[in-house]
Design a protein around this motif. Structure first.
Motif, PDB file in Angstrom:
ATOM      1  N   ASN A 128       0.805  -1.219   0.000  1.00 50.64           N
ATOM      2  CA  ASN A 128       0.000   0.000   0.000  1.00 50.64           C
ATOM      3  C   ASN A 128       0.839   1.271   0.000  1.00 50.64           C
ATOM      4  O   ASN A 128       0.299   2.368   0.129  1.00 50.64           O
ATOM      5  CB  ASN A 128      -0.961   0.016   1.199  1.00 50.64           C
ATOM      6  CG  ASN A 128      -0.238  -0.047   2.535  1.00 50.64           C
ATOM      7  OD1 ASN A 128       0.988  -0.141   2.597  1.00 50.64           O
ATOM      8  ND2 ASN A 128      -0.995   0.001   3.617  1.00 50.64           N
ATOM      9  N   TRP A 129       2.165   1.121  -0.115  1.00 53.70           N
ATOM     10  CA  TRP A 129       3.017   2.312  -0.172  1.00 53.70           C
ATOM     11  C   TRP A 129       4.366   1.927  -0.752  1.00 53.70           C
ATOM     12  O   TRP A 129       4.620   0.755  -1.046  1.00 53.70           O
ATOM     13  CB  TRP A 129       3.174   2.933   1.218  1.00 53.70           C
ATOM     14  CG  TRP A 129       3.608   4.384   1.163  1.00 53.70           C
ATOM     15  CD1 TRP A 129       4.810   4.899   1.529  1.00 53.70           C
ATOM     16  CD2 TRP A 129       2.830   5.496   0.683  1.00 53.70           C
ATOM     17  NE1 TRP A 129       4.828   6.269   1.331  1.00 53.70           N
ATOM     18  CE2 TRP A 129       3.631   6.665   0.815  1.00 53.70           C
ATOM     19  CE3 TRP A 129       1.535   5.624   0.163  1.00 53.70           C
ATOM     20  CZ2 TRP A 129       3.189   7.944   0.427  1.00 53.70           C
ATOM     21  CZ3 TRP A 129       1.089   6.894  -0.211  1.00 53.70           C
ATOM     22  CH2 TRP A 129       1.905   8.028  -0.081  1.00 53.70           C
ATOM     23  N   LYS A 130       5.226   2.927  -0.918  1.00 59.11           N
ATOM     24  CA  LYS A 130       6.548   2.666  -1.470  1.00 59.11           C
ATOM     25  C   LYS A 130       7.378   1.798  -0.516  1.00 59.11           C
ATOM     26  O   LYS A 130       7.179   1.805   0.684  1.00 59.11           O
ATOM     27  CB  LYS A 130       7.269   3.994  -1.750  1.00 59.11           C
ATOM     28  CG  LYS A 130       6.631   4.807  -2.868  1.00 59.11           C
ATOM     29  CD  LYS A 130       7.453   6.026  -3.227  1.00 59.11           C
ATOM     30  CE  LYS A 130       7.405   7.099  -2.169  1.00 59.11           C
ATOM     31  NZ  LYS A 130       8.112   8.332  -2.613  1.00 59.11           N
ATOM     32  N   ALA A 131       8.307   1.044  -1.090  1.00 54.01           N
ATOM     33  CA  ALA A 131       9.105   0.080  -0.335  1.00 54.01           C
ATOM     34  C   ALA A 131       9.831   0.750   0.825  1.00 54.01           C
ATOM     35  O   ALA A 131      10.389   1.837   0.690  1.00 54.01           O
ATOM     36  CB  ALA A 131      10.112  -0.598  -1.261  1.00 54.01           C
ATOM     37  N   ARG A 186      20.413  -8.235   1.876  1.00 51.00           N
ATOM     38  CA  ARG A 186      19.873  -8.440   0.519  1.00 51.00           C
ATOM     39  C   ARG A 186      18.459  -7.891   0.400  1.00 51.00           C
ATOM     40  O   ARG A 186      18.078  -7.340  -0.644  1.00 51.00           O
ATOM     41  CB  ARG A 186      19.914  -9.927   0.163  1.00 51.00           C
ATOM     42  CG  ARG A 186      21.308 -10.443  -0.143  1.00 51.00           C
ATOM     43  CD  ARG A 186      21.286 -11.899  -0.558  1.00 51.00           C
ATOM     44  NE  ARG A 186      20.872 -12.771   0.535  1.00 51.00           N
ATOM     45  CZ  ARG A 186      20.659 -14.087   0.413  1.00 51.00           C
ATOM     46  NH1 ARG A 186      20.785 -14.668  -0.773  1.00 51.00           N
ATOM     47  NH2 ARG A 186      20.314 -14.800   1.463  1.00 51.00           N
ATOM     48  N   ALA A 187      17.680  -8.025   1.464  1.00 52.58           N
ATOM     49  CA  ALA A 187      16.334  -7.463   1.451  1.00 52.58           C
ATOM     50  C   ALA A 187      16.390  -5.943   1.369  1.00 52.58           C
ATOM     51  O   ALA A 187      15.639  -5.318   0.594  1.00 52.58           O
ATOM     52  CB  ALA A 187      15.564  -7.905   2.684  1.00 52.58           C
ATOM     53  N   ASP A 188      17.276  -5.330   2.140  1.00 51.59           N
ATOM     54  CA  ASP A 188      17.405  -3.875   2.107  1.00 51.59           C
ATOM     55  C   ASP A 188      17.851  -3.394   0.730  1.00 51.59           C
ATOM     56  O   ASP A 188      17.435  -2.320   0.270  1.00 51.59           O
ATOM     57  CB  ASP A 188      18.394  -3.409   3.177  1.00 51.59           C
ATOM     58  CG  ASP A 188      17.807  -3.458   4.581  1.00 51.59           C
ATOM     59  OD1 ASP A 188      16.573  -3.609   4.706  1.00 51.59           O
ATOM     60  OD2 ASP A 188      18.581  -3.348   5.556  1.00 51.59           O
ATOM     61  N   ALA A 189      18.687  -4.177   0.078  1.00 46.33           N
ATOM     62  CA  ALA A 189      19.118  -3.804  -1.277  1.00 46.33           C
ATOM     63  C   ALA A 189      17.933  -3.787  -2.236  1.00 46.33           C
ATOM     64  O   ALA A 189      17.827  -2.894  -3.095  1.00 46.33           O
ATOM     65  CB  ALA A 189      20.197  -4.778  -1.766  1.00 46.33           C
ATOM     66  N   MET A 218      15.052   5.493  -0.048  1.00 46.86           N
ATOM     67  CA  MET A 218      15.451   4.824   1.188  1.00 46.86           C
ATOM     68  C   MET A 218      16.971   4.830   1.331  1.00 46.86           C
ATOM     69  O   MET A 218      17.697   4.695   0.355  1.00 46.86           O
ATOM     70  CB  MET A 218      14.952   3.384   1.197  1.00 46.86           C
ATOM     71  CG  MET A 218      13.541   3.209   1.694  1.00 46.86           C
ATOM     72  SD  MET A 218      13.382   3.642   3.429  1.00 46.86           S
ATOM     73  CE  MET A 218      11.920   4.661   3.341  1.00 46.86           C
ATOM     74  N   THR A 219      17.424   4.966   2.579  1.00 45.71           N
ATOM     75  CA  THR A 219      18.854   4.899   2.874  1.00 45.71           C
ATOM     76  C   THR A 219      19.096   3.828   3.933  1.00 45.71           C
ATOM     77  O   THR A 219      18.174   3.413   4.639  1.00 45.71           O
ATOM     78  CB  THR A 219      19.370   6.245   3.414  1.00 45.71           C
ATOM     79  OG1 THR A 219      18.748   6.516   4.689  1.00 45.71           O
ATOM     80  CG2 THR A 219      19.054   7.386   2.451  1.00 45.71           C
ATOM     81  N   ASP A 220      20.344   3.409   4.043  1.00 42.36           N
ATOM     82  CA  ASP A 220      20.687   2.419   5.074  1.00 42.36           C
ATOM     83  C   ASP A 220      20.385   2.952   6.463  1.00 42.36           C
ATOM     84  O   ASP A 220      19.918   2.214   7.339  1.00 42.36           O
ATOM     85  CB  ASP A 220      22.171   2.050   4.968  1.00 42.36           C
ATOM     86  CG  ASP A 220      22.476   1.198   3.746  1.00 42.36           C
ATOM     87  OD1 ASP A 220      21.580   0.443   3.316  1.00 42.36           O
ATOM     88  OD2 ASP A 220      23.597   1.290   3.223  1.00 42.36           O
ATOM     89  N   GLU A 221      20.637   4.240   6.688  1.00 42.86           N
ATOM     90  CA  GLU A 221      20.370   4.834   7.991  1.00 42.86           C
ATOM     91  C   GLU A 221      18.886   4.774   8.327  1.00 42.86           C
ATOM     92  O   GLU A 221      18.509   4.391   9.451  1.00 42.86           O
ATOM     93  CB  GLU A 221      20.833   6.290   8.013  1.00 42.86           C
ATOM     94  CG  GLU A 221      20.576   6.987   9.346  1.00 42.86           C
ATOM     95  CD  GLU A 221      20.898   8.464   9.319  1.00 42.86           C
ATOM     96  OE1 GLU A 221      20.992   9.060  10.416  1.00 42.86           O
ATOM     97  OE2 GLU A 221      21.045   9.025   8.216  1.00 42.86           O
ATOM     98  N   MET A 222      18.035   5.123   7.372  1.00 44.33           N
ATOM     99  CA  MET A 222      16.591   5.088   7.600  1.00 44.33           C
ATOM    100  C   MET A 222      16.114   3.674   7.877  1.00 44.33           C
ATOM    101  O   MET A 222      15.292   3.435   8.761  1.00 44.33           O
ATOM    102  CB  MET A 222      15.865   5.676   6.400  1.00 44.33           C
ATOM    103  CG  MET A 222      16.090   7.168   6.206  1.00 44.33           C
ATOM    104  SD  MET A 222      15.418   7.775   4.632  1.00 44.33           S
ATOM    105  CE  MET A 222      13.660   7.578   4.927  1.00 44.33           C
ATOM    106  N   LEU A 223      16.630   2.714   7.117  1.00 44.50           N
ATOM    107  CA  LEU A 223      16.233   1.320   7.299  1.00 44.50           C
ATOM    108  C   LEU A 223      16.679   0.799   8.663  1.00 44.50           C
ATOM    109  O   LEU A 223      15.909   0.150   9.371  1.00 44.50           O
ATOM    110  CB  LEU A 223      16.806   0.459   6.173  1.00 44.50           C
ATOM    111  CG  LEU A 223      16.200   0.697   4.786  1.00 44.50           C
ATOM    112  CD1 LEU A 223      17.057   0.048   3.704  1.00 44.50           C
ATOM    113  CD2 LEU A 223      14.778   0.162   4.712  1.00 44.50           C
ATOM    114  N   ASP A 224      17.918   1.092   9.033  1.00 42.38           N
ATOM    115  CA  ASP A 224      18.443   0.632  10.330  1.00 42.38           C
ATOM    116  C   ASP A 224      17.617   1.184  11.483  1.00 42.38           C
ATOM    117  O   ASP A 224      17.247   0.459  12.421  1.00 42.38           O
ATOM    118  CB  ASP A 224      19.902   1.057  10.495  1.00 42.38           C
ATOM    119  CG  ASP A 224      20.849   0.284   9.593  1.00 42.38           C
ATOM    120  OD1 ASP A 224      20.432  -0.765   9.058  1.00 42.38           O
ATOM    121  OD2 ASP A 224      21.995   0.738   9.416  1.00 42.38           O
ATOM    122  N   LYS A 225      17.334   2.484  11.431  1.00 40.25           N
ATOM    123  CA  LYS A 225      16.588   3.113  12.523  1.00 40.25           C
ATOM    124  C   LYS A 225      15.146   2.629  12.569  1.00 40.25           C
ATOM    125  O   LYS A 225      14.575   2.458  13.650  1.00 40.25           O
ATOM    126  CB  LYS A 225      16.657   4.635  12.386  1.00 40.25           C
ATOM    127  CG  LYS A 225      18.031   5.215  12.682  1.00 40.25           C
ATOM    128  CD  LYS A 225      18.027   6.725  12.608  1.00 40.25           C
ATOM    129  CE  LYS A 225      19.383   7.304  13.002  1.00 40.25           C
ATOM    130  NZ  LYS A 225      19.408   8.786  12.945  1.00 40.25           N
TER     131      LYS A 225
END
Length: 336
Positions: free
Chosen positions: A29-32, A244-247, A256-263
């Motif tokens: 329902n939204w962007k990844a 791999r999922a984050d990629a 999306m950035t690694d920092e946003m995903l980690d937090k």
């Protein structure tokens, strides 16, 4: 299904070879983002494939409405927000049903500036300004008014711009607990107080998976495979190697950035968004009919529905969840 039994099933399906792969289109329902991480994990680490599924994740977005595609048969599964959508589906005769809930807690939250006298959730009703989006004003805001005494005269529209909230220290604002705190801290230079609605009685399930009702009858094995693989994906995403999922997430959504995903993942864990409550004993995706009824009763009290207006037996089916899928894997990965 216990993890060992699931593992045997995975091996059996894998042994069938490429000819066993069933094409599945799953729309969000939204962007990844990290809140979709378990699905991308199951795709990235081959869990869907080992369960005989060739899955395409089709992301949503501000100009994308994937909801009509499910009843029309254009997609196979849909990730939705919460049970309000499902109640509306049943009320309007849309032939779809919830088959799993990946989030035990809805991430919807209210945020406040620190040191402004908002020590408890009930204090928020005293905020002179509440930045709330129009759609929320006609959904969970009604529950806040009925349950906690929030007032419409304090409302101002939230247009997904943080500036008004940041400049008004006495104001409160809505947002997702796994996203907005990151942006507020980055733009405002402070950590906001986060009040998760789910921790104060807003008992809906969230990030639900919907399927067509005819699929439940005619192709339950496909649904079971997708739900089980998705649950395993979420366990691996939270407690395993998610690179791999984050990629894949960053491929689909370059913002999306690694920092946003980690937090965001850290917030999902600390707030118990995915793995809490019944999920800790029944597995991720768990649902119970008593909780569906509890949330509906609260929405009736809030004036969103009439008593008996929605046949709750058609809202969700529990036949594909509550089997403990992923609990052994979580233990192996050191999850707590």
């Amino acid at each position: 299904m216990p993890y060992r039994a699931l593992a045997l099933a995975v091996l059996t399906v894998s042994a069938l070879g490429a000819q066993a792969q069933t094409k599945v289109v799953f729309a969000t329902n939204w962007k990844a983002q990290a809140a979709h991480g378990g699905f991308y994990q199951a795709l990235a680490d081959g869990t869907y494939k080992r369960m005989g599924l060739d899955v395409e994740i089709r992301q949503g977005g501000p100009q994308v409405n994937n909801r009509p595609l499910l009843p029309a048969g254009k997609i196979d599964f849909l990730m939705t927000g919460n049970l309000l959508h499902s109640f509306d589906n049943v009320k309007n005769g849309v032939p779809v049903i919830v088959v799993a809930s990946m989030f035990q807690k809805d991430p919807q939250a209210l945020f406040a500036h620190p040191d402004q006298g908002y020590k408890q959730f009930a204090d928020l009703k005293n905020a002179p300004t509440a930045f709330i989006a129009k759609d929320a004003q006609f959904s969970w805001w009604s529950w806040l008014k009925a349950e906690y005494g929030f007032k419409d005269e304090n409302l101002k529209p939230y247009n997904y711009n943080l500036a008004p909230f940041l400049s008004d220290k006495k104001s409160i604002q809505q947002g997702y607990a796994v996203e907005e705190p990151i942006s507020i801290e980055k733009q405002g230079g402070f950590k906001p107080l986060t009040f998760l609605l789910a921790d104060h009685g807003y008992s809906t399930y969230s990030t639900t998976i919907e399927a067509r009702t005819e699929m439940v009858k005619n192709d339950p094995d496909l649904i079971r495979s997708f739900v089980n693989a998705s649950a395993m994906g979420w366990v691996s995403y939270l407690y395993g190697d998610r690179r791999r999922a984050d990629a894949l997430i960053k491929r689909d959504n370059p913002e999306m950035t690694d920092e946003m995903l980690d937090k965001s993942v850290a917030l999902m864990k600390s707030l118990g968004i995915v793995d809490s409550g019944d999920a800790t004993t029944l597995g991720i995706g768990a649902m119970k009919p008593e909780r569906v009824k509890d949330f509906y009763d609260k929405m009736v009290k809030a004036g969103l529905y009439k008593p008996g207006e929605v046949d709750l037996s058609k809202v969700a089916t529990m036949q594909f969840v509550n089997k403990g899928v992923g609990l052994d894997l979580k233990k192996q990965l050191g999850g707590k």
